[in-house]
Design an enzyme around this catalytic site. Structure first.
Site, PDB file in Angstrom:
ATOM      1  N   PRO A  47       4.870  99.562  56.664  1.00  0.00           N
ATOM      2  CA  PRO A  47       5.164  99.164  58.046  1.00  0.00           C
ATOM      3  C   PRO A  47       6.550  98.561  58.190  1.00  0.00           C
ATOM      4  O   PRO A  47       6.864  97.596  57.516  1.00  0.00           O
ATOM      5  CB  PRO A  47       4.089  98.116  58.332  1.00  0.00           C
ATOM      6  CG  PRO A  47       3.780  97.527  56.987  1.00  0.00           C
ATOM      7  CD  PRO A  47       3.948  98.651  55.996  1.00  0.00           C
ATOM      8  N   ASP A  86       4.722  95.875  60.977  1.00  0.00           N
ATOM      9  CA  ASP A  86       4.667  94.561  60.374  1.00  0.00           C
ATOM     10  C   ASP A  86       5.179  93.585  61.424  1.00  0.00           C
ATOM     11  O   ASP A  86       6.358  93.613  61.757  1.00  0.00           O
ATOM     12  CB  ASP A  86       5.572  94.566  59.137  1.00  0.00           C
ATOM     13  CG  ASP A  86       5.251  93.436  58.185  1.00  0.00           C
ATOM     14  OD1 ASP A  86       4.300  92.673  58.463  1.00  0.00           O
ATOM     15  OD2 ASP A  86       5.953  93.308  57.176  1.00  0.00           O
ATOM     16  N   TRP A 524       4.244  88.730  53.521  1.00  0.00           N
ATOM     17  CA  TRP A 524       4.070  89.828  52.560  1.00  0.00           C
ATOM     18  C   TRP A 524       2.597  90.107  52.295  1.00  0.00           C
ATOM     19  O   TRP A 524       2.233  91.195  51.873  1.00  0.00           O
ATOM     20  CB  TRP A 524       4.774  89.514  51.236  1.00  0.00           C
ATOM     21  CG  TRP A 524       6.241  89.730  51.336  1.00  0.00           C
ATOM     22  CD1 TRP A 524       7.195  88.782  51.488  1.00  0.00           C
ATOM     23  CD2 TRP A 524       6.934  90.989  51.332  1.00  0.00           C
ATOM     24  NE1 TRP A 524       8.441  89.350  51.576  1.00  0.00           N
ATOM     25  CE2 TRP A 524       8.296  90.714  51.481  1.00  0.00           C
ATOM     26  CE3 TRP A 524       6.512  92.316  51.234  1.00  0.00           C
ATOM     27  CZ2 TRP A 524       9.257  91.716  51.523  1.00  0.00           C
ATOM     28  CZ3 TRP A 524       7.470  93.312  51.263  1.00  0.00           C
ATOM     29  CH2 TRP A 524       8.838  93.005  51.409  1.00  0.00           C
ATOM     30  N   GLN A 559      11.577  97.795  47.612  1.00  0.00           N
ATOM     31  CA  GLN A 559      10.148  97.503  47.756  1.00  0.00           C
ATOM     32  C   GLN A 559       9.413  97.426  46.415  1.00  0.00           C
ATOM     33  O   GLN A 559       8.212  97.202  46.373  1.00  0.00           O
ATOM     34  CB  GLN A 559       9.471  98.528  48.658  1.00  0.00           C
ATOM     35  CG  GLN A 559       9.987  98.508  50.083  1.00  0.00           C
ATOM     36  CD  GLN A 559       9.832  97.162  50.752  1.00  0.00           C
ATOM     37  OE1 GLN A 559       8.926  96.403  50.440  1.00  0.00           O
ATOM     38  NE2 GLN A 559      10.744  96.830  51.647  1.00  0.00           N
ATOM     39  N   TRP A 563       6.692  95.744  48.754  1.00  0.00           N
ATOM     40  CA  TRP A 563       5.416  96.320  49.157  1.00  0.00           C
ATOM     41  C   TRP A 563       4.673  97.012  48.010  1.00  0.00           C
ATOM     42  O   TRP A 563       3.453  96.970  47.948  1.00  0.00           O
ATOM     43  CB  TRP A 563       5.670  97.306  50.296  1.00  0.00           C
ATOM     44  CG  TRP A 563       4.455  97.668  51.084  1.00  0.00           C
ATOM     45  CD1 TRP A 563       3.556  96.810  51.641  1.00  0.00           C
ATOM     46  CD2 TRP A 563       4.002  98.980  51.392  1.00  0.00           C
ATOM     47  NE1 TRP A 563       2.581  97.516  52.299  1.00  0.00           N
ATOM     48  CE2 TRP A 563       2.837  98.855  52.162  1.00  0.00           C
ATOM     49  CE3 TRP A 563       4.484 100.258  51.109  1.00  0.00           C
ATOM     50  CZ2 TRP A 563       2.134  99.958  52.652  1.00  0.00           C
ATOM     51  CZ3 TRP A 563       3.796 101.355  51.601  1.00  0.00           C
ATOM     52  CH2 TRP A 563       2.627 101.200  52.363  1.00  0.00           C
ATOM     53  N   LYS A 596      27.570  98.530  50.995  1.00  0.00           N
ATOM     54  CA  LYS A 596      26.462  98.200  51.867  1.00  0.00           C
ATOM     55  C   LYS A 596      26.929  98.315  53.320  1.00  0.00           C
ATOM     56  O   LYS A 596      28.060  97.966  53.632  1.00  0.00           O
ATOM     57  CB  LYS A 596      26.089  96.742  51.591  1.00  0.00           C
ATOM     58  CG  LYS A 596      24.626  96.448  51.637  1.00  0.00           C
ATOM     59  CD  LYS A 596      24.416  95.041  51.140  1.00  0.00           C
ATOM     60  CE  LYS A 596      22.961  94.673  51.198  1.00  0.00           C
ATOM     61  NZ  LYS A 596      22.711  93.383  50.560  1.00  0.00           N
ATOM     62  N   LYS A 599      27.408  94.506  59.405  1.00  0.00           N
ATOM     63  CA  LYS A 599      28.114  94.272  60.668  1.00  0.00           C
ATOM     64  C   LYS A 599      29.507  93.724  60.409  1.00  0.00           C
ATOM     65  O   LYS A 599      30.454  94.067  61.100  1.00  0.00           O
ATOM     66  CB  LYS A 599      27.325  93.283  61.528  1.00  0.00           C
ATOM     67  CG  LYS A 599      26.238  93.961  62.340  1.00  0.00           C
ATOM     68  CD  LYS A 599      25.538  92.968  63.247  1.00  0.00           C
ATOM     69  CE  LYS A 599      24.188  93.504  63.698  1.00  0.00           C
ATOM     70  NZ  LYS A 599      23.256  92.422  64.049  1.00  0.00           N
TER      71      LYS A 599
END
Length: 1049
Positions: A47, A86, A524, A559, A563, A596, A599
């Site tokens: 999610p 999530d 989590w 993850q 997750w 990466k 902004k």
RNA sequence: GGGCUCGUAGCUUAGCCUGGCGGAGCGCACGGCUGAUAACCGUGAGGUCACGCGUUCGAAUCGCGUCGGGCCCA
């Protein structure tokens, strides 16, 4: 009925139309219903967190999922594909706090927790809706109408039930632990929520006065002066050597300092001592008898009662002073050492990051990081500061609000994951990992270091811990479901969130009243239970029994600790086994330089911008083909543009036969391919598309999405567009109902209908669009959507590897001919009399010679027997080194003889073994005395291909010239037709004036051919004829001036 | 500091698992085609396969080490 399509691939129009079609026809549901009863494929959507807009990485993630699911569906699987969201946790709280202008938890309490929760909820729901639209625009098909949401009661129950299982299994415990603490959010945060970056901090050396030894100090180093008030011990390493040193200051005074022997120079330099002598050296163990005073004990009252000792610890390193300051209330290792040595866990810092009254009046209420300078000053005033400076080092921050974290000892709830570590390691062996090392190396490493899981958070917007504690007897109950709660409470509970659930009191078996602990779950934990929550377990178990565990999940490599791990942990607790059978780990999206996206650098690429410029299909195909899924994707606009170009070529290939098919009223039902004898090139492209399907299946089995998409791309560009379409074009211009033309149509139809099915999982819009027009347009009985079709698979009997190989040679030879023509200055428009193919092998060109003939524009194709070449001119040169020693003074004559003779004759003489006769003398010439070189005659231009050499004969004859000029004229008239924007079947009148009688004479034999090629009802050609028409143009071809005029007939 | 991973042409990359002449696309230069045409195609130049050591008849590919990027951890 098929229709013509615009000449330029316009993804926006295509995708809008298809989206509307899917909407109107409810295609998604039709497809899913169609597969009901098929082999089950249980996919659990990792999610996304409902904050902000989707970014490129999320888009890539969903595109991978969607492509795989579409493929599985076409393979006949019944899918479980609920999208997930999530929706709890700090990130949303922080957003809402920002929105409301809050600065602390107190603001929330004042505002009202219920109103705050409402805000969080509506924020999350709003975000969910927005993000859903974005995902849909990418063509991602998941069950969007019925997603699982972590904020739903039934979802919350799944978490509750899991915690109850943990409790039943004795894995739930409450304890004082040092945790990562965010002083702004005032909650514990998980290791995985800590973000590290460089921070400038104090770097101080502190002297702890040793009890009972005058002017003697233990020296420690720290970057957190604010933890000194909580110091209760120091640690040394048992293997290190330590020294007691008399250190002299510039003013002649001295102090006795204790530190690691190897680090004396360093420390004394820091303290600006001028000289020293070692009084005594000892091992770490020898220091254990020492005790010291905390230098701030006058300010921090509890410190006066502590006994400060020296302890051994493995984590001590030979850096700074070799002695580590221990504050069990403020460090993980410190805490563990504290437990072991029974040190006081002294933590005079509150949840807000400010000193409590325990820290003494002077410090109370001060924010610890702000208090650093004051502590340093106080240490100095007390003569306890050896040196003070600053350093830049990596320091942890709260993932969401970016506040530097602190470590404090608090009471938290834990799941004893460390007890399950070995079982987890066993369990991950049973999971298929893609790539393999994601499991065997990366995940394994992470699990091996797994620590107990702190699941409690002191916040509001989350799943409340379902733990009730009796105020009288202290006993504890964990509630597993809403029903259980309502039964125990004797009343309905509408919403399981705070604050409603906080008000629920339970009756304890002792007769006392039980109250819920105020904490919520670590967020989590929410997603950790997704694999059963999405099946509505434990509220119902029907689906769970049928589907669980998941067949497949895929997420980014971050993850591993997230997750992949949280799910495994929760599932081990609940069911003792892994909740997934296979895992595809994908990479991160970085910018073109591999940085990466952020902004601050300004290099963020938004998926919607890519969609806007090139369309969703392009974005999808680009991210899938750019590199292997598990590698980081360096996004490049140029790469996206190239994919777009490739799709445009596909579009053109699809579009090209449409006008002819329409014109001819092509009826596929009458075009039974077996009735027309397909040409070899037709059988070739059909073989290729079957080979392609096979390749895709093999690579999909390993989730090699980059190979799959690249095979597709190669097929589209190389086989279809650059070759087959070129071959088939002339056949579509035949105007009668020629079987050969119908065979071409039928082949194109077959190939395109297979191709769009192979493309459907990856470029679902374009595939649908082509399918609707071409496939359904020609075959009304075709299924309603390409996504309802079965995966076309491949037929071994249609794959002809030898034909494919032959065609490969034909292509190579054609390219070599282009090369030779370029060298020989003969444009492709001009026919050549012959090409000759020479190879050492028996080349099997099968019946593709005609292809070679047309593609090379050659009147004749001669495949020479293996090893043979066209007759060459021979050149001979002498090898002086060999001739000199043999003929000595006659060498000059011999050389003259050889070079003045016909090389062929020289060769014959040498081979015959006879002497060479020259000016009345004879010489025995051997092969080593000469070197022969074969030179192709000037009219034969050679060019190499992988199996040999092709020779192009560029000799011009009058017939060839006539045809060449005729084609030059045709091309120019066609060009003018284009200028006039005529329809392909419109007739014209043409006049051509040439200023060369010779060329006119040559071309006149081609008059009929020219007329039919350009669809002229009238063609006039002459040296000096009157010219008139709608369009008149002057041309020049090889020095001949040509004036052409064209008019509609 | 540790684990994993990546490093190939100016750029983006395939090949690496399972060793056997290093392939594409973009860009660049030159050319072709002209009934897909603001499209398309061909040819050419361009490589220390990050670096070093090793294994091997043979290494971009396997092993070890170094350097640099990414993710994660400490």
């Amino acid at each position: 009925m098929i229709v013509e399509v615009p000449g330029q691939y316009n993804p926006k129009n295509v995708e809008d139309e298809v989206r509307e079609f899917w909407q109107r026809e409810d295609t998604y549901h039709k497809v899913r219903r169609l597969r009901a009863g098929g082999r089950r494929f249980f996919f659990v959507d990792g999610p996304p967190y409902t904050t902000g807009r989707i970014h490129l990485g999320t888009a890539w993630n969903k595109v991978i999922k969607d492509s795989i699911l579409r493929y599985m569906s076409m393979r006949g699987h019944e899918l479980k594909d609920r999208a997930g969201w999530d929706m709890h946790g700090l990130p949303i709280e922080v957003k809402v706090e920002e929105h409301l202008g809050f600065r602390s938890k107190k603001d929330i309490e004042t505002y009202g927790v219920d109103r705050f929760i409402e805000q969080c909820k509506s924020f999350a729901l709003r975000q969910k809706d927005e993000m859903t639209e974005q995902f849909k625009s990418l063509g991602v098909w998941l069950d969007w109408d019925n997603p699982y949401m972590t904020l739903k009661n039934e979802y919350i129950e799944a978490a509750w039930w899991t915690l109850k299982r943990a409790h039943e299994r004795g894995l739930l415990e409450r304890g004082l632990r040092v945790v990562n603490w965010c002083p702004r959010c005032q909650t514990a945060i998980a290791d995985s929520e800590v973000e590290y970056w460089d921070e400038r901090d104090p770097s101080i050396y502190v002297k702890f006065p040793v009890e009972g030894e005058e002017n003697t100090y233990i020296v420690i180093w720290t970057t957190t002066p604010w933890t000194i008030p909580a110091n209760v011990a120091v640690a040394v390493h048992k293997d290190f050597m330590y020294s007691k040193v008399r250190a002299w200051r510039r003013d002649g005074t001295y102090e006795i300092l204790i530190m690691a022997t190897d680090l004396i120079e360093n420390v004394l330099k820091q303290g600006r001592y001028v000289d020293y002598e070692i009084l005594e050296s000892m091992r770490g163990e020898d220091l254990l008898s020492l005790t010291y005073r905390n230098p701030l004990q006058d300010l921090v009252p509890p410190q006066r009662d502590f006994v400060h000792g020296v302890h051994l610890a493995d984590f001590v390193t030979a850096e700074n002073t070799g002695i580590v300051h221990i504050a069990p209330g403020h460090g993980l290792e410190d805490y563990e050492l504290g437990l072991e040595k029974r040190l006081p866990i002294f933590c005079p810092v509150g949840e807000d990051g400010r000193y409590t009254s325990e820290a003494g009046e002077k410090y109370e209420g001060k924010y610890v990081r702000d208090a650093n300078p004051e502590v340093v000053e106080d240490l100095m005033d007390r003569g306890a500061l050896l040196a003070s400076g600053e350093l830049v080092h990596r320091y942890g921050h709260c993932w969401r609000c970016k506040t530097p974290i602190i470590f404090i000892a608090t009471r938290q709830w834990f799941i004893r994951i460390s007890d399950l570590r070995d079982q987890m390691l066993q369990e991950i062996e049973r999971v298929s990992w893609y790539p393999e090392w994601a499991g065997s190396a990366r995940f394994k490493d992470w699990i091996s270091n797994a620590r107990d899981w702190c699941i409690s958070r002191q916040r509001y917007w989350g799943i409340p811990l379902p733990i009730w504690i009796c105020r009288s007897c202290g006993s504890m109950d964990v509630i597993g479901t809403a029903a259980e709660l309502e039964m125990r409470a004797g009343r309905a509970v509408e919403d399981l969130h705070r604050p409603a659930v906080d008000d629920v009191r339970l009756r304890c078996s002792c007769g006392g009243e039980m109250e819920r602990v105020p904490d919520v779950f670590d967020v989590w934990f929410d997603s950790a239970v997704a694999s059963w929550a999405t099946l509505n377990f434990p509220r119902e178990d029907k689906e769970f029994n049928v589907w669980w565990p998941a067949d497949f999940i895929t997420e980014g490599h971050d993850q591993t600790r997230g997750w992949f791990y949280s799910q495994l942990g929760a599932s081990m607790v609940a069911f003792g086994r892994a909740p997934y059978k296979s895992v595809l780990m994908h990479g991160f999206t970085l910018d073109e330089q591999g940085r990466k996206m952020s902004k601050s650098i300004g290099n963020v690429v938004h998926p919607e911008d890519v969609v806007e410029r090139y369309g969703a299909d392009t974005l999808r195909f680009y991210v899938l083909s750019s590199n292997a899924p598990w590698e980081d994707l360096h996004f490049s606009w140029e790469g996206a543009m190239n994919v777009n170009r490739m799709l445009n070529i596909l579009w053109n290939a699809y579009r090209f036969p449409l006008p002819y098919m329409i014109l001819d009223k092509f009826d596929i039902s009458k075009a039974d391919t077996s009735r027309y004898s397909l040409r070899p090139e037709d059988r070739w492209i059909i073989s290729r598309v079957n080979s392609l399907a096979k390749e895709i299946e093999e690579n999909m089995a390993e989730y090699m999405l980059h190979r799959v998409t690249r095979s597709l791309q190669d097929f589209i560009l190389e086989d279809l567009s650059r070759w087959y379409i070129q071959l088939v074009r002339p056949r579509t211009w035949i105007e009668t109902d020629d079987p050969d033309k119908l065979a071409a149509y039928a082949t194109l139809y077959t190939v395109m209908s297979s191709l769009v099915k192979l493309l459907a999982p990856f470029t679902p819009f374009l595939a649908e669009s082509i399918y609707q027009n071409l496939v359904r347009g020609l075959d009304p009985s075709a299924l309603e959507s390409v996504h309802m079709c079965d995966w076309p698979g491949y037929r071994e009997d249609l794959i002809d590897k030898r034909l494919e190989e032959s065609m490969r040679y034909v292509r190579e030879i054609s390219e070599a001919v282009s090369n030779a023509r370029q060298k020989g200055g003969r444009k492709l428009r001009w026919p050549v009399s012959r090409i000759m193919i020479s190879s050492d092998e028996q080349l099997d060109l099968r019946d593709l010679v005609h292809v070679l003939r047309t593609q090379t524009n050659s009147k004749d194709v001669i495949v020479l027997p293996p090893g043979e070449k066209p007759e060459m001119n021979l050149e001979v040169s002498v090898v002086q080194k060999k001739i000199g020693p043999v003929f000595k003074g006659e060498s000059r004559d011999v050389v003259e003889a050889i070079t003045s003779m016909n090389p062929r004759e020289v060769k014959r003489i040498i081979e015959s073994g006879a002497p060479l006769e020259w000016k009345g003398k004879s010489y025995m010439i051997t092969g080593e005395m000469v070197e022969f070189r074969e030179i192709p005659p000037a009219n034969l231009i050679p060019a190499e291909f992988s199996k040999g050499i092709v020779y192009v004969d560029i000799t011009l004859t009058d017939e060839l010239k006539a045809e060449g000029y005729a084609r030059e004229i045709i091309r120019r008239i066609q060009d003018m037709r284009k200028d006039l924007d005529l329809k392909v079947d419109e007739m014209i009148r043409v006049s051509v004036a040439l200023d060369s009688s010779e060329v006119l004479g040559l071309v006149s034999g081609w008059k009929d051919h020219i007329s039919s090629e350009v669809r002229a009802t009238l063609l006039r050609m002459g040296n000096d004829i009157d010219i008139e028409g709608e369009l008149t143009k002057d041309w020049e071809v090889d020095g001949v001036n040509i004036r052409v005029s064209v008019a509609r007939a």
